[in-house]
Design an enzyme around this catalytic site. Sequence first.
Site, PDB file in Angstrom:
ATOM      1  N   HIS A  63      52.854  33.767  53.742  1.00  0.00           N
ATOM      2  CA  HIS A  63      53.980  33.936  52.818  1.00  0.00           C
ATOM      3  C   HIS A  63      54.194  35.414  52.546  1.00  0.00           C
ATOM      4  O   HIS A  63      53.296  36.241  52.736  1.00  0.00           O
ATOM      5  CB  HIS A  63      53.707  33.198  51.501  1.00  0.00           C
ATOM      6  N   CYS A 199      30.126  40.839  32.353  1.00  0.00           N
ATOM      7  CA  CYS A 199      29.388  41.349  31.203  1.00  0.00           C
ATOM      8  C   CYS A 199      28.840  42.734  31.550  1.00  0.00           C
ATOM      9  O   CYS A 199      28.856  43.128  32.712  1.00  0.00           O
ATOM     10  CB  CYS A 199      28.263  40.398  30.806  1.00  0.00           C
TER      11      CYS A 199
END
Length: 695
Positions: A63, A199
Amino acid sequence: MIAPVLVSLDQDLGSDRLDVIRELTRRVAADGRADDADGLFADAKARESKTDTGIPGGIAIPHCRSAHVTRASLAMARPNPAVDFGAKDGPADLIFLIAAPEGADQEHLKLLSTLARSLMKKDFKAALREAETPEQIVEIVNRALGLDDAAAQQPTQDAAAQQASATAGASAAGAAAASSGADAADAEHRARLVAVTACPTGIAHTYMAADALKQAAEEMGVQLDVETQGSAGNEVLDQATIDAADAVIFAVSVDVRDRARFAGKPVVESPVKRGIDEPVAMIEEAEAAAKDPNARRVAGSREEGSSSSSGADASWGSRIYKSLMTGVSYMIPFVAAGGLMIALAFLMSSIAGHKSEVADLAPSILGIQDGALTDGGATLFNPGEHGLWMYLAAVIFVIGQQAIGLLVPALAGFIGYGMAGRPGIAPGFAAGLVANMVGAGFLGGIVGGLLAGVVAYALQQPKLPRWLAGMMPVVIIPLVATIVSSGLMFLVLGRPIAWVMTALNDFLVSMSGASALVLGLILGAMMGADLGGPINKTAYLFATAGLSAGTLVSQEIMGAVIAAGMATPLGMALATTLRKKYFTEAEINNGRAAWLLGASFISEGAIPFAAADPLRVIPSSIVGSAVTGAICMSTGVASQAPHGGIWILPVVSNPGMYLVAVIVGMLITAAMYLLLKRIGNTRTGAEKAKAAQVA
């Protein structure tokens, strides 16, 4: 969007995916839907080169958005033989090319998303493989995508027959259409989501949050793909998956890497711990955001690339906090590598009979003068009077020194990155080097990194002509931000900050006896307060930053912080071992894992317990960790290494008291937790599990 002339069935289109793409783009242009077949092919080829568009099940969805497309179009090929588009399970025999006009972003994404969801259904894929004519393909696709209401309500006999075959024996066309409509409604009922978890250390929180979100999504029937941005085992989302998503979840306590990939998506953003504690709530909020046209969205655009500010859509307080955590996250590997090498060098020196003299001997062994190698030192083939073992110890020590010397520049550089993206890295590193030069230490690195990031961020805001905008991220922003931040650090801020650092160091050196015990209590309590959260990380940063000074007090602080961080997960593991009747089977399993996590100084091993029972776990954690820190500081426990838990025992000073402190903290944590469990809680773990199942 799709027409029979855009469909190729059972033809040999070659063995290369680009041959298939060229044939489909030719068909789009031949039907008047694009003004230049070669231009459209070039755009589709460029998109294909970024990420494979093959997906499991024999499917591929190449695409692109192209200025050459005049009408949003969908072309389809069912080649014989099938063609490889990069899917793990083999070549694709169902290939859809989506060609969208350059400005049709939402239409493009919606079409890709809907088609991808439809292609996950066995009946839809079976119907496409059984269809005999392009006209049947058009009807099947239009019906699934909701682009042809008439066909969906009254399919032709041929299409109905194909649907009946694909749904294993539906007896009539009306039944097949109803089944297809039900499937489409079910696909649209829940949003398709992507998530990023990260984190500061990238060791535990990152993956715990990812697992919690995946499990919650599976139970809710939501399609969720997660990208973990940790220190190992990362799962990186490809751009096609991101494009197909209806909304994004950021469960992060540091900045999201390459945030611009998600530009324009509705977003729900919270600290990483919330992804562990409240995964269902975050998924529900993301679903609501996907349907809300006024929902907060990820700022910027993918085309902005490296110059986009990754935290542009957050408040300044949140941006500064995340930038600091980003700096700490990237700094830790420098500290770990350098600190462990220095510790190893001291250990080798002791084995060689020189105790801890490697720091004094290294310059003479290697011939180092004024920080540079000369021709007067020993070599590997001529190690000199101290022998090969001490020569290698000296080499490891010097390399470790160089690595840990990058602590402050790395901290400042990646704080700048957290504030302003890649244009903030170079100014931050420069400001950190200047902070080192003037003696401002890690405080100077924090200030210099924030200055560099703020200046770099401000320079990105004006809308500039294209010719000038292209020079900004690689030339102008680094130049100006470096001059401003490093200049202020050198001329104005550096010496006052250096005075503060000197006073702080003198204060720490003067601490002994009762004062050291109090410091240990405070540091230990901070390590146990939020188990890897900002308070915990503040104590850890304070300890690791001090290691570069090389003083005994800084090593004692490091030892206290490591031991205190081990106490809570080990305490939870001990509690689940001693009193299994108080815990569910899942909690007992978490306790088994906490043995290894705690022994390795990973405080996050206690998070599942804190999330489920914070009023009992957190007080127990604070008390046990505080006692551990106090024992370490008052008995001279010191660590030259910044991480490792029990595995760094050979390089810990007073290792016996190090183990005693950890064991005492573990016992206190477990005993207090079990006592609080007993108070007002008479049900056993099995009874609680049964009650949860009934609920």
